[in-house]
Design a protein around this motif. Structure first.
Motif, PDB file in Angstrom:
ATOM      1  N   PHE A   1       0.806  -1.215   0.000  1.00  8.80           N
ATOM      2  CA  PHE A   1       0.000   0.000   0.000  1.00  8.80           C
ATOM      3  C   PHE A   1       0.843   1.271   0.000  1.00  8.80           C
ATOM      4  O   PHE A   1       0.322   2.363  -0.199  1.00  8.80           O
TER       5      PHE A   1
ATOM      6  N   LYS B   1       1.163   4.473  -3.068  1.00  8.62           N
ATOM      7  CA  LYS B   1      -0.008   4.547  -3.931  1.00  8.62           C
ATOM      8  C   LYS B   1      -1.012   5.539  -3.359  1.00  8.62           C
ATOM      9  O   LYS B   1      -1.113   5.717  -2.144  1.00  8.62           O
TER      10      LYS B   1
ATOM     11  N   ALA C   1      -6.998   6.245  -3.725  1.00  8.02           N
ATOM     12  CA  ALA C   1      -7.939   5.880  -4.777  1.00  8.02           C
ATOM     13  C   ALA C   1      -7.513   4.605  -5.493  1.00  8.02           C
ATOM     14  O   ALA C   1      -8.348   3.877  -6.044  1.00  8.02           O
ATOM     15  N   ASP C   2      -6.210   4.313  -5.491  1.00  5.07           N
ATOM     16  CA  ASP C   2      -5.687   3.125  -6.170  1.00  5.07           C
ATOM     17  C   ASP C   2      -5.456   1.952  -5.224  1.00  5.07           C
ATOM     18  O   ASP C   2      -5.059   0.874  -5.652  1.00  5.07           O
ATOM     19  N   VAL C   3      -5.697   2.187  -3.947  1.00  5.86           N
ATOM     20  CA  VAL C   3      -5.500   1.128  -2.956  1.00  5.86           C
ATOM     21  C   VAL C   3      -6.843   0.448  -2.696  1.00  5.86           C
ATOM     22  O   VAL C   3      -7.839   1.111  -2.406  1.00  5.86           O
ATOM     23  N   HIS C   4      -6.881  -0.843  -2.805  1.00  6.83           N
ATOM     24  CA  HIS C   4      -8.124  -1.585  -2.596  1.00  6.83           C
ATOM     25  C   HIS C   4      -8.074  -2.235  -1.211  1.00  6.83           C
ATOM     26  O   HIS C   4      -7.591  -3.354  -1.043  1.00  6.83           O
ATOM     27  N   LEU C   5      -8.588  -1.486  -0.225  1.00  9.19           N
ATOM     28  CA  LEU C   5      -8.632  -1.996   1.141  1.00  9.19           C
ATOM     29  C   LEU C   5      -9.746  -3.025   1.263  1.00  9.19           C
ATOM     30  O   LEU C   5     -10.742  -2.967   0.531  1.00  9.19           O
ATOM     31  N   PRO C   6      -9.617  -3.963   2.190  1.00  8.93           N
ATOM     32  CA  PRO C   6     -10.708  -4.932   2.395  1.00  8.93           C
ATOM     33  C   PRO C   6     -12.006  -4.205   2.741  1.00  8.93           C
ATOM     34  O   PRO C   6     -11.997  -3.192   3.441  1.00  8.93           O
ATOM     35  N   GLU C   7     -13.123  -4.707   2.231  1.00  6.82           N
ATOM     36  CA  GLU C   7     -14.421  -4.107   2.557  1.00  6.82           C
ATOM     37  C   GLU C   7     -14.641  -4.164   4.061  1.00  6.82           C
ATOM     38  O   GLU C   7     -14.385  -5.187   4.700  1.00  6.82           O
TER      39      GLU C   7
ATOM     40  N   GLY D   1      -8.948  10.757  -1.332  1.00  9.50           N
ATOM     41  CA  GLY D   1      -8.560   9.831  -2.385  1.00  9.50           C
ATOM     42  C   GLY D   1      -7.183  10.031  -2.972  1.00  9.50           C
ATOM     43  O   GLY D   1      -6.531   9.073  -3.396  1.00  9.50           O
TER      44      GLY D   1
ATOM     45  N   CYS E   1     -11.903  -0.658  11.411  1.00  9.41           N
ATOM     46  CA  CYS E   1     -12.332  -1.829  10.645  1.00  9.41           C
ATOM     47  C   CYS E   1     -13.157  -2.767  11.508  1.00  9.41           C
ATOM     48  O   CYS E   1     -13.191  -2.661  12.736  1.00  9.41           O
TER      49      CYS E   1
END
Length: 451
Positions: free
Chosen positions: A392, A395, A398-404, A423, A437
């Protein structure tokens, strides 16, 4: 990591559950045989029946090969002796000690010495009193938590009917009102916990948490419509145990008028010799007539601090009905916390959770600085250091896909700059990052950032 926990009570069990979840090897020493049987069915841990003050028992528990000892039995003397045995007979790197004694200041200096070599001494009542005093002048705030050595604050509040927040999508709040450095990071709705996204709406009755830089706390209060009590004058305290006395002493040092209610006459007499200006009332502080006679209407805060959760809940609700501005209750049964929140009690604290969170700061891997629990362990805040090898780092968000079910609430740069991110912000190596989380996602975040 190999960890020995002395004491299999509520705190020892909660700590063990967390450590086991994070794949630590845990041994619990417990003196009550029936409790040992319960622990064996609850936990994937080794349970040793015996006294935590016995050298033989501690050797059986793996004293010589363990990395950490956590002493949380119900006896200060046993906890101290367990640490003394560990210091004399082992090479345990970290020792954590819970003490309830009113002589805590003197004992801390002893514990810091080479005699005991304790790394962390926790006094539950002092820790809890600190948390209570943080919010006593904030009627609408349930609790305030600090991160990054005090540079970041998180506060909780309930959305009231008619509030400007009621019915608003978070995306609209972002566009219309939110200060650059404030962010709603958790929403508790009934029995649900929501880690919010822009499409989510707030509703009256939601209990929300807002993160911001400490320097901009007042601005964040303005955003959500909160006000301080400019001059707290009167506080009632129910319960004359050590926590009630600690709170009374702290408040009277601030020049606040305190009335402490205690039903035990002998204890009232003892308390009267300890406090200076506080008034000690030998009476039932849950009796409506007595509270009216003592002028409860208009008091700034009512603190229900007995050892009985049910009494604290009922007393808090009564005080609100009789005109107290703020009600604060001590509740240690985790399954009571959501209910108490829904009933409208302003602030709820669990000494057990406060102690557990403090302990776990010392158990984490070096780059995980803290994990803070909310309500029935449904949500957590995790503060960690972004290592250079993290996928991570470098980046934009906006380009980081964190766990839902995960939200990045704050970044603290090595130079002390605090960013509540959007973002286009970037996580850099060695940043402190604070995530909010669902409880089940903490291991995934640790794995993503720690190598």
């Amino acid at each position: 990591m190999k960890v020995i926990i002395l004491g299999g009570g509520a705190v020892g069990t909660l700590v063990a559950q967390r450590l086991i979840r994070e794949r630590n090897e845990v041994t619990i020493v417990e003196t009550v045989a029936d409790r040992c049987s319960v622990l064996e069915t609850m936990l994937d841990a080794r349970i040793v029946h015996g006294s935590a003050s016995s050298v033989k028992t501690l050797e059986k528990a793996g004293l010589m090969t363990s990395d950490m000892l956590i002493a949380v039995t119900s006896s200060d003397e046993v906890n101290i002796l367990g640490c003394l045995i560990a210091q004399a007979y082992s090479n345990i790197r970290i020792k954590v000690l819970r003490l309830r004694t009113h002589e805590i200041d003197r004992w801390k200096s002893i514990c810091d010495s080479k005699l005991l070599g304790v790394d962390l001494v926790i006094h539950p009542d002092r820790e809890t009193a600190d948390r209570i005093l943080d919010v006593v002048d904030l009627p609408g705030v349930s609790d305030i938590t600090q991160f990054a050595d005090g540079k970041v604050r998180l506060f909780g509040m309930t959305v009231s009917p008619g509030s400007p927040l009621d019915g608003k999508p978070l995306a609209d709040l972002e566009n219309e009102k939110t200060p650059v450095n404030a962010l709603i990071v958790m929403v508790f709705r009934g029995n649900r916990v929501i880690i919010p996204a822009g499409k989510d709406h707030l509703r009256a009755g939601d209990h929300i948490y807002v993160v911001c830089p400490s320097a901009e706390l007042e601005k964040a209060f303005d955003f959500v419509g909160l006000q301080r009590v400019k001059n707290v004058q009167r506080v009632f305290i129910l319960g004359g145990k050590q926590l009630g006395i600690e709170a009374a002493l702290r408040l009277e040092r601030l020049g606040i008028q305190v009335k402490l209610f205690e039903r035990d006459l002998a204890r009232c007499q003892m308390i009267a010799e300890i406090v200076q200006d506080a008034v000690v009332v030998h009476a039932d502080g849950t009796d409506q007539k007595i509270l009216i006679d003592e002028n409860v209407e208009g008091i700034d805060a009512y603190l229900a601090l007995t050892g009985d959760d049910e009494v604290n809940i009922i007393a808090s609700l009564l005080s609100k009905r009789l005109g107290a501005t703020k009600a604060i209750a001590m509740i240690n049964r985790l399954d009571f916390l959501p209910m108490a929140q829904l009933l409208g009690i302003n602030s709820i604290f669990s000494t057990r959770l406060i102690v557990v969170d403090r302990i776990l700061q010392f158990v984490r891997k070096g780059h995980v600085l803290s994990v803070t629990t909310f309500r029935e362990e449904e949500a957590e805040a995790i503060e960690l250091i972004a290592t250079p090898g993290s996928r991570f780092v470098g980046k934009t968000l906006a380009d980081v896909h964190l766990p839902e079910g995960t939200l990045l609430g704050a970044i603290v740069r090595p130079n002390g700059e605090v960013v509540v991110p959007r973002g286009q912000d970037v996580i850099r190596a060695d940043d402190r990052v604070i995530f909010f989380c669902l409880e089940t996602l903490v291991p995934k975040l640790e794995k993503a950032f720690i190598f």
